[in-house]
Design an enzyme around this catalytic site. Structure first.
Site, PDB file in Angstrom:
ATOM      1  N   CYS A   1      49.015  46.124  29.367  1.00 13.16           N
ATOM      2  CA  CYS A   1      49.891  45.903  28.217  1.00 13.16           C
ATOM      3  C   CYS A   1      49.101  45.245  27.080  1.00 13.16           C
ATOM      4  O   CYS A   1      47.981  44.758  27.275  1.00 13.16           O
ATOM      5  CB  CYS A   1      51.085  45.042  28.615  1.00 13.16           C
ATOM      6  SG  CYS A   1      50.703  43.307  28.892  1.00 13.16           S
TER       7      CYS A   1
ATOM      8  N   GLU B   1      57.314  38.177  38.796  1.00 12.78           N
ATOM      9  CA  GLU B   1      58.468  38.232  37.893  1.00 12.78           C
ATOM     10  C   GLU B   1      59.380  37.036  38.120  1.00 12.78           C
ATOM     11  O   GLU B   1      59.170  36.223  39.036  1.00 12.78           O
ATOM     12  CB  GLU B   1      59.191  39.573  38.087  1.00 12.78           C
ATOM     13  CG  GLU B   1      58.274  40.739  37.708  1.00 12.78           C
ATOM     14  CD  GLU B   1      58.933  42.104  37.790  1.00 12.78           C
ATOM     15  OE1 GLU B   1      60.026  42.228  38.377  1.00 12.78           O
ATOM     16  OE2 GLU B   1      58.332  43.057  37.259  1.00 12.78           O
TER      17      GLU B   1
ATOM     18  N   CYS C   1      47.954  41.680  27.660  1.00  7.69           N
ATOM     19  CA  CYS C   1      46.839  41.562  28.610  1.00  7.69           C
ATOM     20  C   CYS C   1      45.536  42.045  27.998  1.00  7.69           C
ATOM     21  O   CYS C   1      44.472  41.514  28.314  1.00  7.69           O
ATOM     22  CB  CYS C   1      47.169  42.292  29.906  1.00  7.69           C
ATOM     23  SG  CYS C   1      48.367  41.368  30.893  1.00  7.69           S
TER      24      CYS C   1
ATOM     25  N   GLU D   1      47.040  40.761  35.391  1.00  2.93           N
ATOM     26  CA  GLU D   1      45.788  40.410  34.725  1.00  2.93           C
ATOM     27  C   GLU D   1      45.764  38.921  34.380  1.00  2.93           C
ATOM     28  O   GLU D   1      44.739  38.246  34.521  1.00  2.93           O
ATOM     29  CB  GLU D   1      45.621  41.228  33.441  1.00  2.93           C
ATOM     30  CG  GLU D   1      45.558  42.731  33.641  1.00  2.93           C
ATOM     31  CD  GLU D   1      46.931  43.410  33.575  1.00  2.93           C
ATOM     32  OE1 GLU D   1      47.927  42.833  34.060  1.00  2.93           O
ATOM     33  OE2 GLU D   1      46.994  44.522  33.029  1.00  2.93           O
TER      34      GLU D   1
ATOM     35  N   CYS E   1      51.938  38.737  34.171  1.00  2.00           N
ATOM     36  CA  CYS E   1      51.242  39.984  34.499  1.00  2.00           C
ATOM     37  C   CYS E   1      50.107  39.730  35.498  1.00  2.00           C
ATOM     38  O   CYS E   1      49.575  38.622  35.594  1.00  2.00           O
ATOM     39  CB  CYS E   1      50.660  40.617  33.244  1.00  2.00           C
ATOM     40  SG  CYS E   1      51.878  41.437  32.196  1.00  2.00           S
TER      41      CYS E   1
ATOM     42  N   ASN F   1      51.364  40.687  39.614  1.00  2.00           N
ATOM     43  CA  ASN F   1      52.455  40.271  38.739  1.00  2.00           C
ATOM     44  C   ASN F   1      53.489  39.453  39.514  1.00  2.00           C
ATOM     45  O   ASN F   1      53.744  39.691  40.704  1.00  2.00           O
ATOM     46  CB  ASN F   1      53.077  41.449  37.986  1.00  2.00           C
ATOM     47  CG  ASN F   1      53.558  42.575  38.850  1.00  2.00           C
ATOM     48  OD1 ASN F   1      53.041  42.800  39.940  1.00  2.00           O
ATOM     49  ND2 ASN F   1      54.558  43.304  38.382  1.00  2.00           N
TER      50      ASN F   1
HETATM   51  N1  THU Z   1      52.650  44.435  34.204  1.00  2.00           N
HETATM   52  C1  THU Z   1      51.456  43.885  34.559  1.00  2.00           C
HETATM   53  O1  THU Z   1      51.368  43.095  35.501  1.00  2.00           O
HETATM   54  N2  THU Z   1      50.364  44.221  33.830  1.00  2.00           N
HETATM   55  C2  THU Z   1      50.362  45.100  32.792  1.00  2.00           C
HETATM   56  O2  THU Z   1      49.340  45.259  32.121  1.00  2.00           O
HETATM   57  C3  THU Z   1      51.558  45.892  32.514  1.00  2.00           C
HETATM   58  C4  THU Z   1      52.818  45.347  33.092  1.00  2.00           C
HETATM   59  C5  THU Z   1      53.851  44.055  34.957  1.00  2.00           C
HETATM   60  C6  THU Z   1      54.810  43.185  34.192  1.00  2.00           C
HETATM   61  C7  THU Z   1      56.108  43.462  34.914  1.00  2.00           C
HETATM   62  O3  THU Z   1      56.194  42.584  36.039  1.00  2.00           O
HETATM   63  C8  THU Z   1      55.968  44.879  35.421  1.00  2.00           C
HETATM   64  O4  THU Z   1      54.574  45.192  35.340  1.00  2.00           O
HETATM   65  C9  THU Z   1      56.761  45.922  34.607  1.00  2.00           C
HETATM   66  O5  THU Z   1      56.491  45.796  33.254  1.00  2.00           O
END
Ligand code: THU
Length: 131
Positions: A84, A42, A87, A53, A51, A40
Protein backbone atom coordinates in the site's frame (compact mmCIF):
# COMPACT_ATOMS: atom_id res chain seq x y z
CA UNK A 1 15.43 -14.26 -2.23
CA UNK A 2 13.63 -17.61 -2.02
CA UNK A 3 14.58 -17.67 1.65
CA UNK A 4 12.86 -14.33 2.26
CA UNK A 5 9.82 -15.53 0.34
CA UNK A 6 9.58 -18.61 2.54
CA UNK A 7 9.90 -16.53 5.72
CA UNK A 8 7.20 -14.12 4.55
CA UNK A 9 4.97 -17.04 3.58
CA UNK A 10 5.42 -18.64 7.00
CA UNK A 11 4.82 -15.51 9.09
CA UNK A 12 1.75 -14.74 7.02
CA UNK A 13 0.12 -17.79 8.60
CA UNK A 14 0.20 -15.94 11.94
CA UNK A 15 -1.49 -12.83 10.57
CA UNK A 16 -4.50 -11.57 12.52
CA UNK A 17 -6.94 -10.49 9.84
CA UNK A 18 -10.45 -11.49 11.01
CA UNK A 19 -12.06 -8.46 9.36
CA UNK A 20 -10.56 -8.36 5.90
CA UNK A 21 -9.61 -12.08 5.84
CA UNK A 22 -6.63 -10.86 3.82
CA UNK A 23 -3.48 -12.17 5.48
CA UNK A 24 -0.15 -10.59 4.54
CA UNK A 25 3.41 -11.56 5.42
CA UNK A 26 6.59 -9.55 4.98
CA UNK A 27 10.26 -10.42 5.38
CA UNK A 28 13.18 -7.99 5.34
CA UNK A 29 16.87 -8.63 4.86
CA UNK A 30 19.08 -5.70 5.85
CA UNK A 31 22.37 -4.73 4.24
CA UNK A 32 24.07 -6.40 7.24
CA UNK A 33 22.35 -9.70 6.41
CA UNK A 34 19.90 -9.74 9.32
CA UNK A 35 16.31 -10.81 8.67
CA UNK A 36 13.04 -9.65 10.21
CA UNK A 37 9.45 -10.67 9.62
CA UNK A 38 6.02 -9.17 10.22
CA UNK A 39 2.36 -9.88 9.51
CA UNK A 40 -0.72 -7.70 9.45
CA UNK A 41 -2.56 -7.22 12.74
CA UNK A 42 -6.09 -5.88 12.42
CA UNK A 43 -8.24 -4.30 15.11
CA UNK A 44 -11.97 -3.97 15.78
CA UNK A 45 -11.33 -0.24 15.45
CA UNK A 46 -10.42 -0.70 11.79
CA UNK A 47 -7.95 2.18 11.24
CA UNK A 48 -5.82 0.88 14.11
CA UNK A 49 -4.67 -2.09 12.04
CA UNK A 50 -0.98 -2.59 11.28
CA UNK A 51 0.36 -3.70 7.91
CA UNK A 52 2.79 -6.60 7.60
CA UNK A 53 5.56 -4.34 6.30
CA UNK A 54 5.16 -1.97 9.25
CA UNK A 55 5.47 -4.90 11.65
CA UNK A 56 8.68 -6.12 10.01
CA UNK A 57 10.13 -2.60 9.95
CA UNK A 58 9.33 -2.21 13.66
CA UNK A 59 11.23 -5.42 14.45
CA UNK A 60 14.17 -4.23 12.34
CA UNK A 61 14.38 -0.88 14.11
CA UNK A 62 14.01 -2.46 17.55
CA UNK A 63 17.02 -4.65 16.73
CA UNK A 64 19.13 -1.62 15.84
CA UNK A 65 19.10 -2.15 12.05
CA UNK A 66 17.87 0.49 9.61
CA UNK A 67 19.02 -0.26 6.05
CA UNK A 68 16.80 -2.55 3.98
CA UNK A 69 18.50 -4.52 1.20
CA UNK A 70 15.40 -6.45 0.21
CA UNK A 71 11.83 -6.89 1.39
CA UNK A 72 9.46 -9.62 0.23
CA UNK A 73 5.69 -9.30 0.65
CA UNK A 74 3.27 -12.22 0.28
CA UNK A 75 -0.51 -12.51 0.20
CA UNK A 76 -3.07 -14.89 -1.26
CA UNK A 77 -3.85 -12.52 -4.10
CA UNK A 78 -4.50 -13.29 -7.79
CA UNK A 79 -1.56 -11.11 -8.76
CA UNK A 80 1.58 -10.60 -6.67
CA UNK A 81 0.54 -8.24 -3.88
CA UNK A 82 1.58 -4.61 -4.15
CA UNK A 83 2.44 -2.75 -0.96
CA UNK A 84 0.00 0.00 0.00
CA UNK A 85 1.03 3.62 -0.35
CA UNK A 86 1.76 4.07 3.34
CA UNK A 87 4.02 1.02 3.33
CA UNK A 88 5.88 2.27 0.26
CA UNK A 89 6.63 5.42 2.24
CA UNK A 90 7.70 3.43 5.31
CA UNK A 91 9.98 1.15 3.25
CA UNK A 92 11.44 4.18 1.46
CA UNK A 93 12.54 5.75 4.75
CA UNK A 94 15.00 2.87 5.26
CA UNK A 95 16.01 2.22 1.65
CA UNK A 96 18.27 3.42 -1.11
CA UNK A 97 16.67 3.94 -4.55
CA UNK A 98 17.81 0.46 -5.60
CA UNK A 99 16.42 -1.45 -2.61
CA UNK A 100 14.51 -4.50 -3.89
CA UNK A 101 10.83 -4.96 -3.16
CA UNK A 102 9.55 -8.41 -4.16
CA UNK A 103 5.79 -8.66 -4.62
CA UNK A 104 4.53 -12.24 -4.38
CA UNK A 105 1.52 -14.45 -4.02
CA UNK A 106 0.96 -17.94 -2.70
CA UNK A 107 1.15 -19.36 -6.22
CA UNK A 108 4.80 -18.36 -6.16
CA UNK A 109 4.41 -15.61 -8.74
CA UNK A 110 6.89 -12.82 -8.05
CA UNK A 111 7.62 -9.36 -9.38
CA UNK A 112 10.83 -7.63 -8.37
CA UNK A 113 10.76 -3.84 -8.25
CA UNK A 114 13.02 -1.18 -6.80
CA UNK A 115 11.53 1.11 -4.21
CA UNK A 116 12.18 3.97 -6.62
CA UNK A 117 9.95 2.29 -9.20
CA UNK A 118 7.19 1.91 -6.61
CA UNK A 119 7.60 5.38 -5.13
CA UNK A 120 9.28 7.82 -7.53
CA UNK A 121 9.93 11.39 -6.42
CA UNK A 122 9.39 10.36 -2.83
CA UNK A 123 9.25 12.64 0.14
CA UNK A 124 12.00 11.73 2.57
CA UNK A 125 14.62 12.81 5.08
CA UNK A 126 16.31 14.89 2.34
CA UNK A 127 13.24 17.13 2.21
CA UNK A 128 13.75 17.94 5.86
CA UNK A 129 17.42 18.78 5.21
CA UNK A 130 18.50 15.65 7.09
CA UNK A 131 20.86 12.89 6.07
N1 THU B 1 -2.09 -4.93 4.12
C1 THU B 1 -0.79 -5.13 4.45
O1 THU B 1 -0.47 -5.73 5.48
N2 THU B 1 0.16 -4.62 3.63
C2 THU B 1 -0.09 -3.96 2.47
O2 THU B 1 0.84 -3.44 1.84
C3 THU B 1 -1.45 -3.92 1.94
C4 THU B 1 -2.52 -4.21 2.94
C5 THU B 1 -3.13 -5.44 5.01
C6 THU B 1 -3.88 -4.36 5.76
C7 THU B 1 -5.18 -5.07 6.07
O3 THU B 1 -5.01 -5.81 7.29
C8 THU B 1 -5.37 -6.05 4.94
O4 THU B 1 -4.09 -6.16 4.30
C9 THU B 1 -6.42 -5.62 3.90
O5 THU B 1 -6.18 -4.33 3.47
Amino acid sequence: MSDLFEKARMVRENAYAPYSKFKVGAAIRTVNGLEFVGCNVENAAYPEGICAEAGAIGMMIAAGENKIEEICIVADSPDPVAPCGGCRQKISEFSTPTTSVVLSNLNGERIRRTIKELLPDSFGPKDLSMK
